[in-house]
Design a protein around this motif. Sequence first.
Motif, PDB file in Angstrom:
ATOM      1  N   HIS A  64      15.776   0.957  -7.032  1.00  0.00           N
ATOM      2  CA  HIS A  64      15.879   1.487  -8.817  1.00  0.00           C
ATOM      3  C   HIS A  64      14.460   2.049  -9.193  1.00  0.00           C
ATOM      4  N   LEU A  65      13.982   0.348  -9.063  1.00  0.00           N
ATOM      5  CA  LEU A  65      12.511   0.466  -9.247  1.00  0.00           C
ATOM      6  C   LEU A  65      10.794   1.607  -8.455  1.00  0.00           C
ATOM      7  N   SER A  66      11.427   1.926  -7.254  1.00  0.00           N
ATOM      8  CA  SER A  66      10.260   1.870  -6.429  1.00  0.00           C
ATOM      9  C   SER A  66       9.937   3.806  -6.497  1.00  0.00           C
ATOM     10  N   ASP A  67      11.184   3.941  -7.934  1.00  0.00           N
ATOM     11  CA  ASP A  67       9.917   5.500  -8.124  1.00  0.00           C
ATOM     12  C   ASP A  67       9.082   5.657  -8.869  1.00  0.00           C
ATOM     13  N   PHE A  68       8.779   4.032  -9.671  1.00  0.00           N
ATOM     14  CA  PHE A  68       8.171   4.224 -10.882  1.00  0.00           C
ATOM     15  C   PHE A  68       6.459   3.617 -10.808  1.00  0.00           C
ATOM     16  N   GLU A  69       6.730   3.458  -9.331  1.00  0.00           N
ATOM     17  CA  GLU A  69       4.774   2.829  -8.952  1.00  0.00           C
ATOM     18  C   GLU A  69       5.002   1.768  -8.967  1.00  0.00           C
ATOM     19  N   LEU A  70       5.466   0.776  -9.163  1.00  0.00           N
ATOM     20  CA  LEU A  70       5.110  -0.591  -9.846  1.00  0.00           C
ATOM     21  C   LEU A  70       4.363  -1.545  -8.946  1.00  0.00           C
ATOM     22  N   PRO A  71       3.922  -2.449  -9.316  1.00  0.00           N
ATOM     23  CA  PRO A  71       3.308  -3.571  -8.189  1.00  0.00           C
ATOM     24  C   PRO A  71       4.056  -4.231  -7.647  1.00  0.00           C
ATOM     25  N   ILE A  72       5.283  -4.366  -7.028  1.00  0.00           N
ATOM     26  CA  ILE A  72       6.653  -4.544  -6.383  1.00  0.00           C
ATOM     27  C   ILE A  72       6.621  -4.386  -5.160  1.00  0.00           C
ATOM     28  N   PRO A  73       7.606  -5.452  -4.751  1.00  0.00           N
ATOM     29  CA  PRO A  73       7.597  -5.168  -3.049  1.00  0.00           C
ATOM     30  C   PRO A  73       8.193  -3.419  -3.342  1.00  0.00           C
ATOM     31  N   THR A  84      19.350 -11.208   6.120  1.00  0.00           N
ATOM     32  CA  THR A  84      18.005 -10.919   5.758  1.00  0.00           C
ATOM     33  C   THR A  84      17.997  -9.570   4.826  1.00  0.00           C
ATOM     34  N   ILE A  85      16.709  -9.778   4.039  1.00  0.00           N
ATOM     35  CA  ILE A  85      15.996  -8.152   3.656  1.00  0.00           C
ATOM     36  C   ILE A  85      14.323  -7.954   4.087  1.00  0.00           C
ATOM     37  N   VAL A  86      14.336  -7.079   4.755  1.00  0.00           N
ATOM     38  CA  VAL A  86      12.318  -6.887   4.599  1.00  0.00           C
ATOM     39  C   VAL A  86      11.625  -6.263   3.683  1.00  0.00           C
ATOM     40  N   MET A  87      10.575  -6.518   3.492  1.00  0.00           N
ATOM     41  CA  MET A  87      10.075  -5.985   2.267  1.00  0.00           C
ATOM     42  C   MET A  87       8.446  -5.469   2.545  1.00  0.00           C
ATOM     43  N   THR A  88       8.065  -4.310   2.047  1.00  0.00           N
ATOM     44  CA  THR A  88       6.396  -4.656   2.558  1.00  0.00           C
ATOM     45  C   THR A  88       5.716  -6.298   1.974  1.00  0.00           C
ATOM     46  N   LYS A  89       5.118  -6.710   2.736  1.00  0.00           N
ATOM     47  CA  LYS A  89       4.316  -7.627   1.941  1.00  0.00           C
ATOM     48  C   LYS A  89       3.306  -7.202   0.699  1.00  0.00           C
ATOM     49  N   LEU A  90       3.061  -7.893  -0.113  1.00  0.00           N
ATOM     50  CA  LEU A  90       1.892  -7.894  -1.523  1.00  0.00           C
ATOM     51  C   LEU A  90       0.538  -8.061  -1.190  1.00  0.00           C
ATOM     52  N   SER A  91      -0.418  -7.777  -1.360  1.00  0.00           N
ATOM     53  CA  SER A  91      -2.051  -8.792  -0.821  1.00  0.00           C
ATOM     54  C   SER A  91      -1.239  -9.637  -2.184  1.00  0.00           C
ATOM     55  N   ILE A 147       4.811  -8.587  -8.911  1.00  0.00           N
ATOM     56  CA  ILE A 147       6.158  -9.771  -9.394  1.00  0.00           C
ATOM     57  C   ILE A 147       6.687  -9.356  -7.809  1.00  0.00           C
ATOM     58  N   ILE A 148       7.637 -10.079  -7.280  1.00  0.00           N
ATOM     59  CA  ILE A 148       7.784 -10.545  -6.322  1.00  0.00           C
ATOM     60  C   ILE A 148       9.072 -11.820  -6.720  1.00  0.00           C
ATOM     61  N   ASP A 149       9.974 -11.475  -5.641  1.00  0.00           N
ATOM     62  CA  ASP A 149      11.890 -12.289  -5.538  1.00  0.00           C
ATOM     63  C   ASP A 149      12.252 -11.876  -6.444  1.00  0.00           C
ATOM     64  N   PHE A 150      13.548 -10.544  -6.770  1.00  0.00           N
ATOM     65  CA  PHE A 150      14.596 -10.550  -7.559  1.00  0.00           C
ATOM     66  C   PHE A 150      15.797 -10.524  -7.105  1.00  0.00           C
ATOM     67  N   GLY A 151      15.761 -11.408  -6.190  1.00  0.00           N
ATOM     68  CA  GLY A 151      17.346 -12.343  -6.047  1.00  0.00           C
ATOM     69  C   GLY A 151      18.059 -12.724  -7.309  1.00  0.00           C
TER      70      GLY A 151
END
Length: 219
Positions: A64-73, A84-91, A147-151
């Motif tokens: 849902h949030l992927s279209d908004f260029e937010l600093p999330i995985p 399991t869930i795989v996401m991009t790694k943030l610095s 922000i990470i971990d939206f579980g």
Amino acid sequence: MDGTSPWVEEVVLHDGAEARTISGRWFGTDAVMEIRRPKGYRHPSLDQSLTKRRLFAESRILIHLSDFELPIPKLLDFDEKNATIVMTKLSGVPLFEVLRNSNDNELISSIMYSCGKLIRKIHSLGVSHGDLTTHNLLCDDSSFIQIIDFGLGRLSPEIESLGQDLQVLSECLSASHPKFSDAMKFVLNGYTDGEKIGINIDDVISRYQEIQGRVRYHG
């Protein structure tokens, strides 16, 4: 995983009661894999159902949030069978570490203001986080917040969930970072400043204050 897998494991980042978090590469992209742990005290069918629900919820929020260029995985893969869930790694490092190691009040005030703006943005897009602690906020070398971990997050949350996000962060700051006693004030400044689109900011702040009152009363 076997040699045909697109996943290459590198380092275990966290081995907790809820999940094991591993950094690695997914088709050559820096990534993080979360492996949800089964709960032995729950009936297996109930545990599988709850784990599936949580993984689906996190995946849906990231999509849902992927279209908004937010600093999330960004979501890369979701495996219901293996939980399991795989996401991009943030610095960046957890904000917890930045607050623990810094004595720069001006820098921290700016960082907390940025946190407030980002939280409001996510809320305005119809998402609550559910576990908004300084371990789930990352800060990079440029003091850029992610922000990470939206579980434990929710789509289309009630106003209570939005107020609860602010309360969780407030409690975390008070308990873990008392030397920055004004930190939450700057979070709220960032949350309330700027264009108010998508949610009624005043209602969220009022609910947050109401939750604070409940906590003090029962405490």
